[in-house]
Enzyme design. Structure first.
Site, mmCIF file in Angstrom:
data_model
loop_
_atom_site.group_PDB
_atom_site.id
_atom_site.type_symbol
_atom_site.label_atom_id
_atom_site.label_comp_id
_atom_site.label_asym_id
_atom_site.label_seq_id
_atom_site.Cartn_x
_atom_site.Cartn_y
_atom_site.Cartn_z
ATOM 1 N N ASP A 11 0.993 -1.288 -0.112
ATOM 2 C CA ASP A 11 -0.016 -0.065 0.099
ATOM 3 C C ASP A 11 0.939 1.204 0.006
ATOM 4 O OD1 ASP A 11 -2.402 1.563 0.103
ATOM 5 O OD2 ASP A 11 -1.914 1.723 2.597
ATOM 6 N N GLY A 44 -2.922 9.380 -3.390
ATOM 7 C CA GLY A 44 -4.330 9.985 -3.852
ATOM 8 C C GLY A 44 -4.082 11.171 -4.520
ATOM 9 N N CYS A 76 -4.324 -1.400 -2.076
ATOM 10 C CA CYS A 76 -4.356 0.253 -2.148
ATOM 11 C C CYS A 76 -5.316 0.556 -3.388
ATOM 12 C CB CYS A 76 -2.991 0.786 -2.333
ATOM 13 S SG CYS A 76 -2.990 2.605 -2.765
ATOM 14 N N ASN A 77 -6.601 1.139 -3.054
ATOM 15 C CA ASN A 77 -7.426 1.355 -4.142
ATOM 16 C C ASN A 77 -7.019 2.176 -5.037
ATOM 17 O OD1 ASN A 77 -10.635 0.275 -3.080
ATOM 18 N ND2 ASN A 77 -9.087 0.909 -1.500
ATOM 19 N N THR A 78 -6.374 2.980 -4.683
ATOM 20 C CA THR A 78 -5.660 4.165 -5.505
ATOM 21 C C THR A 78 -4.550 3.788 -6.509
ATOM 22 O OG1 THR A 78 -5.703 5.895 -3.850
ATOM 23 C CG2 THR A 78 -4.462 6.419 -5.476
ATOM 24 N N CYS A 189 -10.900 3.466 0.447
ATOM 25 C CA CYS A 189 -9.570 3.450 0.529
ATOM 26 C C CYS A 189 -9.116 2.553 1.712
ATOM 27 C CB CYS A 189 -9.157 4.976 1.062
ATOM 28 S SG CYS A 189 -7.542 5.174 1.481
ATOM 29 N N HIS A 191 -6.932 2.848 4.098
ATOM 30 C CA HIS A 191 -6.578 3.452 5.419
ATOM 31 C C HIS A 191 -8.020 3.610 6.268
ATOM 32 C CE1 HIS A 191 -2.961 4.542 3.478
ATOM 33 N NE2 HIS A 191 -2.496 5.153 4.603
HETATM 34 N N1 DGL Z 1 -4.746 3.325 0.910
HETATM 35 C C1 DGL Z 1 -4.724 3.946 -0.489
HETATM 36 C C2 DGL Z 1 -6.175 3.712 -1.068
HETATM 37 O O1 DGL Z 1 -6.744 2.518 -0.661
HETATM 38 C C3 DGL Z 1 -4.579 5.268 -0.413
HETATM 39 C C4 DGL Z 1 -4.069 6.439 0.477
HETATM 40 C C5 DGL Z 1 -2.976 7.328 -0.240
HETATM 41 O O2 DGL Z 1 -3.632 8.534 -0.577
HETATM 42 O O3 DGL Z 1 -2.025 7.002 -0.311
HETATM 43 O O4 DGL Z 1 -6.599 4.262 -1.801
#
Ligand code: DGL
Length: 261
Positions: A11, A44, A76-78, A189, A191
């Site tokens: 991530d 992000g 990590c979705n991003t 996300c 987090h």
């Molecule tokens: N944890 C990340 C997600 O799932 C993104 C966090 C970031 O902006 O770094 O998108």
């Protein structure tokens, strides 16, 4: 059968630990290497090209450290939205499994719900997410919000166990222009699951509703399990190992705290 190869999970920072915990729950016998790129978080707010470069670097570091791995979970979705196709082309010998906001799960489980997604700006504005929203438009209504401050709160140590008036105020501000009650909150996300109770409570209070939370980590772990089974790679032992790495080594202690929370 697995020759003790690890599953790598990565991530932009600490968020993917929420996915690692779910993997460990569903696949306890596997050995995991978690890599957090906290020195470069947040992802992000970056461009797709920049996120792809950072992901390339992370994968190289994982391969350098570990040699052969079973697969890489992009927790990590991003990074999934910005880089999964790029990574598959750049590292054709590695199997990548990504994560996307669980809007399909929420839309299919409920009766025409109003779904509020919180994610990074990159994710909510990205093609992958917008295409999925379009596909589900006859099944649900959507409100989607970039919530970049949540990432900063979690990276700096805020969790449901710690609580934060500032974080609660931020949640209120995100709801300011919402006039509908919401049925589902999608944590888009990785987090955000660490502050999910604060999110649920504040949204419920502010919008006078009782939303259900959706976290795609469960689906990711199911996908990983299916892939391991199909490829004869599922580890049968009772308990595997977890190793933590971070581009900012000062985060390692907090990573273990989050993992064990
Ligand atoms: N944890 C990340 C997600 O799932 C993104 C966090 C970031 O902006 O770094 O998108």
């Amino acid at each position: 059968m697995s020759e003790n190869k690890k599953i790598a999970v990565f991530d932009s920072g600490l968020g993917g630990i929420s996915v690692l915990r779910e993997l460990k729950k569903q696949l306890p016998g596997e050995d995991y290497l978690y890599y957090g790129d906290s020195a470069n978080a947040p992802y992000g707010v970056r461009t797709a090209e920049n996120i792809q470069e950072l992901c390339d670097e992370v994968i190289r570091k994982i391969c350098e450290k570990e040699g052969d791995i079973k697969c890489v979970v992009i927790a990590c979705n991003t990074a999934t939205s910005a880089a999964i196709e790029h990574l598959r082309k750049t590292f054709p010998d590695i199997h990548f499994i990504g994560i996307e906001p669980a809007i399909g799960w929420a839309a299919n489980e409920m009766d025409h719900p109003m779904i509020l997604t919180f994610a990074t700006d990159f994710t909510v504005n990205g093609k992958m997410f917008r295409d999925n929203v379009k596909k589900l438009s006859d099944k649900a209504r959507f409100i989607s919000k970039g919530a970049p401050e949540f990432v900063k709160f979690v990276e700096s140590g805020v969790t449901d166990a710690v609580d934060s008036a500032e974080c609660r105020k931020y949640i209120d501000s995100l709801c300011e222009d919402i006039n509908d009650k919401v049925d589902a909150i999608v944590l888009g996300c990785t987090h955000f699951p660490f502050i999910k109770e604060m999110i649920r409570e504040e949204v419920a209070k502010k919008l006078d509703c009782e939303p259900k939370l959706y976290d795609a980590a469960v689906l990711v772990a199911q996908n990983v399990k299916k892939w391991l089974q199909e490829n004869g790679l599922l580890e049968e032992k009772d308990r595997g190992s977890v190793e933590m790495m971070n581009s900012d080594p000062s985060k390692i202690d907090f990573m273990w705290k989050l993992y064990e929370s």
